[in-house]
Design an enzyme around this catalytic site. Structure first.
Site, PDB file in Angstrom:
ATOM      1  N   SER A   1      10.697 -12.224  -6.259  1.00  0.00           N
ATOM      2  CA  SER A   1      11.878 -11.812  -7.009  1.00  0.00           C
ATOM      3  C   SER A   1      13.144 -12.386  -6.384  1.00  0.00           C
ATOM      4  CB  SER A   1      11.957 -10.278  -7.030  1.00  0.00           C
ATOM      5  OG  SER A   1      13.221  -9.828  -7.470  1.00  0.00           O
TER       6      SER A   1
ATOM      7  N   VAL B   1      -4.229  -7.533  -0.784  1.00  0.00           N
ATOM      8  CA  VAL B   1      -3.506  -8.781  -1.006  1.00  0.00           C
ATOM      9  C   VAL B   1      -3.971  -9.867  -0.038  1.00  0.00           C
ATOM     10  CG1 VAL B   1      -1.213  -9.874  -0.900  1.00  0.00           C
ATOM     11  CG2 VAL B   1      -1.475  -7.637  -1.976  1.00  0.00           C
TER      12      VAL B   1
ATOM     13  N   GLU C   1       3.834  -6.599   4.261  1.00  0.00           N
ATOM     14  CA  GLU C   1       3.359  -7.921   4.642  1.00  0.00           C
ATOM     15  C   GLU C   1       4.193  -8.416   5.820  1.00  0.00           C
ATOM     16  OE1 GLU C   1       0.796  -9.047   3.161  1.00  0.00           O
ATOM     17  OE2 GLU C   1       0.776  -7.967   1.239  1.00  0.00           O
TER      18      GLU C   1
ATOM     19  N   CYS D   1       0.824  -1.192   0.000  1.00  0.00           N
ATOM     20  CA  CYS D   1       0.000   0.000   0.000  1.00  0.00           C
ATOM     21  C   CYS D   1       0.863   1.248   0.000  1.00  0.00           C
ATOM     22  CB  CYS D   1      -0.900   0.004   1.238  1.00  0.00           C
ATOM     23  SG  CYS D   1      -1.885  -1.501   1.433  1.00  0.00           S
TER      24      CYS D   1
END
Length: 616
Positions: A379, A53, A80, A2
């Site tokens: 990633s 999410v 998160e 966010c």
């Protein structure tokens, strides 16, 4: 993931300041396209833009905790927390009750239960603010590795804060001003913890808390790399790294939205993709979806250099076939890289023209394409810093240079596909005033002074601990910021498993001889994941993020420089050396101009669009 912002003002009634807070919050819309929210109190105003999410319906923000009809705590939160389920269970045993299934609410109750010590318990990537109306205190918190950004600007009666500088700059009392030190920070390949380039603005340092009270603010570190004796043998070390990676990847695959991996075909991204494929298959959620960036004709016409020996495409395809991923190539052409709209979007996302040129534009376009199919991407970023993957880790001249090793290796030009330096077009008088070598030297000394050692650290082991520390606290910040801005510009959450602090701490304390036990870079990572990789990928030599080799890209840059040279109102002109500008834009000029041209053109657009004042 966010975008957050807020304003604390102890001498003001912020319940009357909704338009200003709304303006600050709007600047974060790209980071949170799904919802917006504002919470107003007498002396605190919090804004939030949400990328949903986890707990799509219940995780709306800013999120308060109410008790007996009054708010006792409220947060605007980005990120998160991957261990929120374990924390929630522990808090429930302590008597806490929850109305949502979000990690945001867990963070609120963790603070209520453990106070500032709650930060020690969080595993994840996060940047958030907690406002306690009872004590009228604000707490700003940033994750250990600095994966998620968080900036603040002290004011006479409080503070302004935001995920990005643009949120703070949207406040009418803040002017975008950059002084000589800020400009030096922008131009050089340094990323000084806490430095925000803009005058009066700061970045919350990784692993730090900033507490704001009526009497001012205080800063406290809650985590840092520490030197500890490594007693595990090679086999135990490799096994523990694999155990950590399996746990980390499994945690970071939790999402209530479509997710994927970013796959270059290198060891790092291939390991994450392969481990994700295995975890998803075991959970009945496969196959993994993967994405790679490529350029038109890049593989067919690839020319190796001393930084990139092989094109990514064949290796990405080999890994995708090996694990059975649902793979997609995002193929870009020079027209897309030079498109003014795309480059303007990158500049707006980064707030500053201090990036990697076409590497930033291609990353933005890759993420834009990925976002059409996924909301979360894993990633391989940061494995090189953790495991010692860059070529200059293994170059004695760079290792023993009296500066940052990536600067000694000439990265500023080589990453962008050229050899020239970024400051090539700047005026000699300006460069003398900025004293870029002096700036780099001061930042280097500051970083070295922080390095923790063991009594037994001598010789090469001691120096390689320093090199690792420099990368984990300085260089990685450049790349994490780049990836965060490019991804959040299109509302894509990128997770970086190799930044899990447990893995970082363990490998940091592994002796360099063990990190290179097979005589190669990233020996431990290769050994820990070889069983899930095809040999052609496991044995591939490190190749950085690709840069276009299309000569038309350089020609297009030179054409833009010619137009800039002819524009007497170009705001960057006073900073340039007229003779050098004329030389590189003359008919038939062949000098390598990519890094300098990209910086110059970026600075011109930045000064023109933001109204930034340079006080140098």
């Amino acid at each position: 993931m966010c975008g957050i912002t807020g304003w604390i003002a102890y001498d003001n009634d912020l319940t009357t300041q909704r338009p200003t807070v709304e303006a600050m919050t709007r600047t974060m819309a790209c980071r949170g396209p799904d919802a917006a929210g504002i919470w107003l109190g007498a002396h605190a105003a919090l804004g939030h833009r949400r990328l949903a999410v986890i707990d799509i319906d219940g995780g709306k923000q800013p999120m308060p905790v109410d008790h007996d009809g009054r708010t006792v705590l409220v947060t605007t939160y980005s990120g998160e927390v991957y261990n929120y389920r374990e924390l929630r269970a522990e808090l429930e045993r302590a008597g806490h009750s929850f109305r949502t299934s979000s990690d945001t609410e867990v963070v609120l109750h963790a603070y209520l239960e453990w106070g500032e010590a709650f930060a020690d318990r969080l595993n994840g990537m996060y940047a958030f603010a907690l406002w306690d109306p009872r004590t009228e205190e604000l707490l700003l918190v940033r994750d250990r590795m600095g994966i998620k950004p968080l900036y603040y600007h002290p004011t006479p009666d409080g503070v302004l804060f935001g995920s990005e500088p643009k949120a703070i700059l949207a406040h009418p009392d803040v002017r975008p001003v950059v002084d000589a030190e800020g400009l030096a920070e922008l131009i050089t390949f340094t990323k000084t913890p806490g430095h925000a380039v803009y005058q009066g603005m700061y970045e919350v340092r990784p692993g730090h808390l900033v507490r704001v009270r009526r009497g001012g603010l205080t800063v406290r570190r809650y985590w840092a790399l520490e030197a500890r004796e490594h007693t595990d043998d090679r086999a135990t070390t490799i096994a523990h790294i694999r155990e950590l990676l399996d746990d980390i990847v499994a945690r970071q695959l939790i999402a209530d939205v479509p997710l994927c991996t970013l796959l270059s075909g290198g060891l790092d991204s291939s390991a994450i993709t392969a481990l994700s494929a295995r975890a998803l298959a075991e959970a009945g959620r496969g196959p993994v979806r993967s994405f790679a960036v490529d350029f038109t004709g890049y593989t067919e016409n690839f020319r190796p250099d001393d930084l990139r020996g092989t094109p990514d495409g064949p290796y990405a395809h080999a890994l995708a076939a090996h694990v059975g991923s649902d793979h997609h190539d995002i193929v870009l052409d020079t027209a897309a890289l030079m498109d003014p709209g795309h480059r303007a979007a990158v500049l707006a996302a980064r707030d500053l023209p201090n990036g990697f040129g076409d590497g930033d534009t291609s990353l933005y376009l890759l993420f834009k394409a990925v976002r059409e199919q996924s909301t979360v991407a894993l990633s391989g970023e940061s494995a090189d810093e953790v495991f010692g993957g860059y070529r200059w880790f293994h170059d004695p001249a760079a290792v023993h240079a009296d500066t940052f090793p990536w600067i000694a290796a000439g990265l500023s030009g080589r990453f962008a596909g050229g050899t020239a330096v970024r400051e090539a077009l700047l005026d000699a008088g300006l460069l003398a005033k900025l004293d870029l070598p002096g700036h780099e030297a001061r930042r280097y000394r500051e970083a070295l002074a922080e390095v923790p050692y063991l009594d037994g650290d001598t010789g090469h082991q001691r120096r390689m601990r320093e090199i690792s520390y420099l990368h984990l606290t300085r260089f990685v910040q450049i790349l994490l910021d780049r990836k965060d801005r490019a991804s959040m510009a299109v509302g894509l959450e990128v997770r970086v498993p190799f930044c899990d602090h447990r893995l970082v701490d363990y490998v940091f304390n592994t002796p360099w001889s063990l990190k290179t036990f097979d005589g190669r870079e990233k020996s431990l990572l290769r050994a820990a994941t070889r069983d899930v990789l095809p040999d052609v990928v496991a044995d591939r030599v490190k190749s950085p993020y690709p840069s276009t080799q299309d000569p038309r890209y350089g020609e297009a840059l030179r054409a833009e420089l010619r137009a800039l040279a002819a524009d007497r109102d170009a705001p960057v002109r006073p900073l340039l050396d007229p003779g050098t500008l004329a030389e590189v834009t003359a008919d038939g000029a062949t000098q390598d101009i990519r890094p300098g041209a990209e910086l110059t053109l970026g600075m011109n657009a930045w000064l023109r669009t933001t109204g930034t004042t340079l006080e140098v």
